[in-house]
Design a protein around this motif. Sequence first.
Motif, mmCIF file in Angstrom:
data_model
loop_
_atom_site.group_PDB
_atom_site.id
_atom_site.type_symbol
_atom_site.label_atom_id
_atom_site.label_comp_id
_atom_site.label_asym_id
_atom_site.label_seq_id
_atom_site.Cartn_x
_atom_site.Cartn_y
_atom_site.Cartn_z
ATOM 1 N N LYS A 194 7.352 -11.179 14.922
ATOM 2 C CA LYS A 194 8.545 -10.323 14.846
ATOM 3 C C LYS A 194 8.095 -8.868 14.907
ATOM 4 O O LYS A 194 7.195 -8.465 14.185
ATOM 5 N N PHE A 195 8.745 -8.099 15.756
ATOM 6 C CA PHE A 195 8.416 -6.683 15.864
ATOM 7 C C PHE A 195 9.552 -5.836 15.280
ATOM 8 O O PHE A 195 10.674 -6.299 15.120
ATOM 9 N N TYR A 196 9.244 -4.614 15.005
ATOM 10 C CA TYR A 196 10.224 -3.647 14.492
ATOM 11 C C TYR A 196 11.352 -3.481 15.509
ATOM 12 O O TYR A 196 11.098 -3.275 16.706
ATOM 13 N N GLU A 197 12.607 -3.566 15.030
ATOM 14 C CA GLU A 197 13.730 -3.548 15.986
ATOM 15 C C GLU A 197 14.733 -2.424 15.764
ATOM 16 O O GLU A 197 15.670 -2.261 16.535
ATOM 17 N N LYS A 198 14.527 -1.669 14.665
ATOM 18 C CA LYS A 198 15.550 -0.662 14.332
ATOM 19 C C LYS A 198 15.491 0.552 15.259
ATOM 20 O O LYS A 198 14.515 0.749 15.985
ATOM 21 N N ASP A 199 16.550 1.381 15.174
ATOM 22 C CA ASP A 199 16.591 2.598 15.985
ATOM 23 C C ASP A 199 15.897 3.773 15.312
ATOM 24 O O ASP A 199 15.420 4.689 15.975
ATOM 25 N N GLU A 200 15.892 3.750 13.956
ATOM 26 C CA GLU A 200 15.256 4.867 13.244
ATOM 27 C C GLU A 200 13.780 4.955 13.620
ATOM 28 O O GLU A 200 13.155 3.939 13.932
ATOM 29 N N GLU A 209 8.708 -4.383 0.001
ATOM 30 C CA GLU A 209 8.084 -5.006 -1.174
ATOM 31 C C GLU A 209 7.053 -6.090 -0.812
ATOM 32 O O GLU A 209 6.221 -6.467 -1.628
ATOM 33 N N SER A 210 7.088 -6.542 0.441
ATOM 34 C CA SER A 210 6.072 -7.523 0.870
ATOM 35 C C SER A 210 4.704 -6.856 1.038
ATOM 36 O O SER A 210 3.688 -7.527 1.198
ATOM 37 N N LEU A 211 4.688 -5.552 1.039
ATOM 38 C CA LEU A 211 3.491 -4.720 1.244
ATOM 39 C C LEU A 211 2.946 -4.784 2.675
ATOM 40 O O LEU A 211 1.914 -4.206 2.987
ATOM 41 N N ILE A 212 3.640 -5.532 3.543
ATOM 42 C CA ILE A 212 3.164 -5.661 4.927
ATOM 43 C C ILE A 212 4.076 -4.859 5.851
ATOM 44 O O ILE A 212 5.267 -5.146 5.959
ATOM 45 N N PRO A 213 3.541 -3.841 6.511
ATOM 46 C CA PRO A 213 4.389 -3.030 7.394
ATOM 47 C C PRO A 213 4.798 -3.807 8.643
ATOM 48 O O PRO A 213 4.106 -4.742 9.048
ATOM 49 N N THR A 242 -4.550 12.394 -0.133
ATOM 50 C CA THR A 242 -3.263 12.594 -0.783
ATOM 51 C C THR A 242 -2.889 11.301 -1.494
ATOM 52 O O THR A 242 -3.408 10.228 -1.177
ATOM 53 N N LYS A 243 -1.977 11.383 -2.446
ATOM 54 C CA LYS A 243 -1.577 10.192 -3.189
ATOM 55 C C LYS A 243 -0.995 9.148 -2.227
ATOM 56 O O LYS A 243 -1.313 7.964 -2.307
ATOM 57 N N GLU A 244 -0.162 9.615 -1.310
ATOM 58 C CA GLU A 244 0.464 8.687 -0.373
ATOM 59 C C GLU A 244 -0.598 7.925 0.432
ATOM 60 O O GLU A 244 -0.507 6.712 0.617
ATOM 61 N N ALA A 245 -1.613 8.658 0.867
ATOM 62 C CA ALA A 245 -2.650 8.026 1.690
ATOM 63 C C ALA A 245 -3.491 7.053 0.861
ATOM 64 O O ALA A 245 -3.814 5.954 1.316
ATOM 65 N N LEU A 246 -3.832 7.455 -0.347
ATOM 66 C CA LEU A 246 -4.632 6.558 -1.201
ATOM 67 C C LEU A 246 -3.834 5.309 -1.583
ATOM 68 O O LEU A 246 -4.372 4.206 -1.635
ATOM 69 N N ASP A 247 -2.540 5.509 -1.852
ATOM 70 C CA ASP A 247 -1.675 4.352 -2.134
ATOM 71 C C ASP A 247 -1.650 3.401 -0.943
ATOM 72 O O ASP A 247 -1.623 2.179 -1.099
ATOM 73 N N ASN A 248 -1.657 3.994 0.238
ATOM 74 C CA ASN A 248 -1.646 3.161 1.447
ATOM 75 C C ASN A 248 -2.913 2.307 1.526
ATOM 76 O O ASN A 248 -2.861 1.122 1.832
ATOM 77 N N THR A 249 -4.057 2.928 1.245
ATOM 78 C CA THR A 249 -5.322 2.180 1.290
ATOM 79 C C THR A 249 -5.312 1.064 0.237
ATOM 80 O O THR A 249 -5.743 -0.054 0.503
ATOM 81 N N GLU A 250 -4.794 1.384 -0.955
ATOM 82 C CA GLU A 250 -4.727 0.394 -2.032
ATOM 83 C C GLU A 250 -3.836 -0.791 -1.611
ATOM 84 O O GLU A 250 -4.119 -1.943 -1.930
ATOM 85 N N ARG A 251 -2.787 -0.463 -0.872
ATOM 86 C CA ARG A 251 -1.868 -1.501 -0.406
ATOM 87 C C ARG A 251 -2.572 -2.536 0.479
ATOM 88 O O ARG A 251 -2.241 -3.727 0.448
ATOM 89 N N LEU A 252 -3.565 -2.070 1.247
ATOM 90 C CA LEU A 252 -4.275 -2.996 2.144
ATOM 91 C C LEU A 252 -4.900 -4.134 1.343
ATOM 92 O O LEU A 252 -4.913 -5.293 1.759
ATOM 93 N N HIS A 253 -5.444 -3.787 0.200
ATOM 94 C CA HIS A 253 -6.026 -4.779 -0.699
ATOM 95 C C HIS A 253 -4.924 -5.615 -1.346
ATOM 96 O O HIS A 253 -4.964 -6.845 -1.328
ATOM 97 N N ASN A 254 -3.928 -4.903 -1.883
ATOM 98 C CA ASN A 254 -2.887 -5.588 -2.660
ATOM 99 C C ASN A 254 -2.096 -6.600 -1.839
ATOM 100 O O ASN A 254 -1.704 -7.637 -2.343
ATOM 101 N N LYS A 255 -1.869 -6.297 -0.557
ATOM 102 C CA LYS A 255 -1.073 -7.246 0.248
ATOM 103 C C LYS A 255 -1.813 -8.570 0.389
ATOM 104 O O LYS A 255 -1.216 -9.641 0.335
ATOM 105 N N ASN A 256 -3.137 -8.491 0.550
ATOM 106 C CA ASN A 256 -3.898 -9.737 0.717
ATOM 107 C C ASN A 256 -3.997 -10.518 -0.598
ATOM 108 O O ASN A 256 -4.106 -11.736 -0.588
#
Lengths: 389, 420
Positions: A194-200, A209-213, A242-256
Amino acid sequence: MNDTNQKIGFIDNSRLITESLVKAGADVFVGYPITPANLLYYYANKRFPSFFAAPDEITTVQLMTGFSACSRIPVTATSFPGFALMIESINMAYMMELPMVIVLVQRLGPATGSATGGAQGDISMVSNIISGGLAIPVFSVSDPVDNWKISAKCVEMAVKLRTPVILITSKEEVMTQFSFDLNKLDEIKPIQRKFYEKDEAFKPYLADESLIPQFLPLTNTKHQVRYTASTHNSNGILQNSTKEALDNTERLHNKNIMHIKDYTFFKYDKQEGAEILIISYGITSMAAINAVETLRIEGIKISLLIVKTLFPIPIEYYNIVDEYNKIIFAEENLTGQYRKAMFGNQPSNKISGVNKMGKMIDPEEIVLKFKELVRETRTKEMGGVNSEQ
Amino acid sequence: MKKYLNDNPLPFCKGCGHSLVSENTEKALNNLGIKPLDVILVTDIGCHGIIDKAFQTHTVHGLHGRSVALASGVSAGLNNPDKKVLVFLGDGGATIGMQHIINAAHYNYNMTVVIHNNFLYGMTGGQPSEFTPLGFKTPTLSEGADHSNYDICKIVAAAGANYVRRIIGIGDFSEQLTEAFSVKGFSLIEIIEICTSYAVKANPGMKLGKVAEKAGLVAKLYVNEDKKAFVTKVNNAHESLIEQIKVMTVNYKSNIKKPVRIMISGSAGEGVQVAAELLAKSAIISGLNSTKKGSYPVTVGVGFSSSEVIISPEPIKYTGFPSPEILFITSQDGLDYAKATISKMTENDCIYLDNSLNNPETKAKIIKHDYRNKTGSKYASIYALLYYINSSGIFPKEAFYDTFVQNMNSSKVDITTLLN
């Protein structure tokens, strides 16, 4: 094998792995030849919709990442020398969140070691290839039916979790031919993406909340897509810390970690009243199954845990371990790599290993270890006097 | 109004040539009239690599020096010559990733590589690259570089690129970029720049054109050809690997009650692996389970060749064995290889040894026979096996006959005579 309903073929696991990966949706193989992954390369050349002979293993994973960014599902097969070269690029694909499957066929090391010798010597390495110790799914299977099912699962989890996935096997597992009832192979359905389908505007690293983009390939002409190996924000823009970027890296671990239940595979053969548990995986699990049969024929109570999801280590394994007084790890390496992954380096009365390098562990060696452990325990209970001496 | 760049200021030092490359790229893409989302900009590590945030195209930011390999994957994955894959690379990245550039030129992938050559590593403090000219000074090379530079244009031209050009990165060079971008297949344009932070101070009074000239870096068009660009082959119609398997029918019956472990040890080119496979398959059509593995040196055409086969009425869960019950040795190579195995064999085991070989020290029973001369050394293993099947009755010899005929139909060996 006299059952007339059987469909007997003389096959090998390289064939099962390759076919399963393709059936599940993998569609491009990129590889550099290396023993003992040769059969996988050979079959891939005949079976994959696209096949690429890369000039080296770094290029291999770079090409795979490019394909993956265009929504193709790439696979490679290698052994330690090639895998070592791939590690930085696997980190890149991990950071970009691009799915792929890497089959690592273990052979005897270190360095070039013995190309045609089997081993389970790369377990410590694969447990921590992602810098920062972030989780990456690693599977190890030996049984042909598992090879069939879990290879397909590798593709599914790579796509669902948007991560590289590693299938670790060994020379004896992928080069040995055996008679096999083909009716045991269940149908495998290709993964539906499934790919992103929105217009935004699309934010390539914005996850719910699935942590998977959601995913969009570089072929799309509606939204800008950015894939970035450096620390980045949800737009895929390089950011220092930045906090946003570090949170993103942490998410890579957390999703798995968060989705580990979807890919936890093990076989727990529990015997009521058993006080000792044998843990094994991959090629040595065959010897462990044999040893357990032998012991049970002798009337001895013994349980067996065959782990198929090696990493991240599922919590279930620890829950099972807690039911026993003694644990024996059987694995074909010198230092007890999975034992240490689970319990660290501290010596323990509870944990012991059957270890060997350069040759398959024999079921008899596991039986002997078991009996030695029972004898030691009895000696201790009798106040240090060994009744058999 | 910019179309490919966004409105953010360019991220480079004042006076850096990298800014000029970006501005000229904007103009060149505009000249091509391509849509921004049909452009994929691939960058990697180095000052040039921080540009992607300023672009409104698709962007991919990878590992140091690997952008050309990554872009090769993107190009092959897109498989669409109407897309424009652009790679921005520094001289440092080109040094690390030289193999990737040569490879991409050789395959003629659809892409344009723009090398930002400022003769040094700007991001880490001005260390030299393989592109630093002889005598050129950097903060870590106060005496000047003591060897000459690569000429990437000549290298890439030799590798088979469709288009190669070098320019001095001053002023408006958008026309040259437009020409390079419009090429189908692999094009490379090297832009000679000066690092304002590290090179200017280290080389006072230096003129860019003079440095290039002294280094033999001629600003000119090297190649402009129209060789066929790479196309990714996609074939979704390959036959399933499972469908290809010959399904075997059990036509015979074996009377063995427990597993038999058999090893054949001989020389490469003498049919060891073939014999072992025939043995395993004959066992299968006799209702048995079987496994087979081979061992041989990496130079498969010389030295020993050995195979281990298990045949068993029960499913085989463990495919290894410490020593065989039956061992065939058909050559000196095979005898040498099996030495350790032989020492583990017991009085219940049996070794079938070729007449030409000396008896090894062993507890196992030795049966000697002339395997090599009956049918020639090429079939020594098959002959030894036949001898065993005939004498042991492990499964009907007809099972072997059928297997042989099905698998070896081109063989000159008269199997009927041999079986008797």
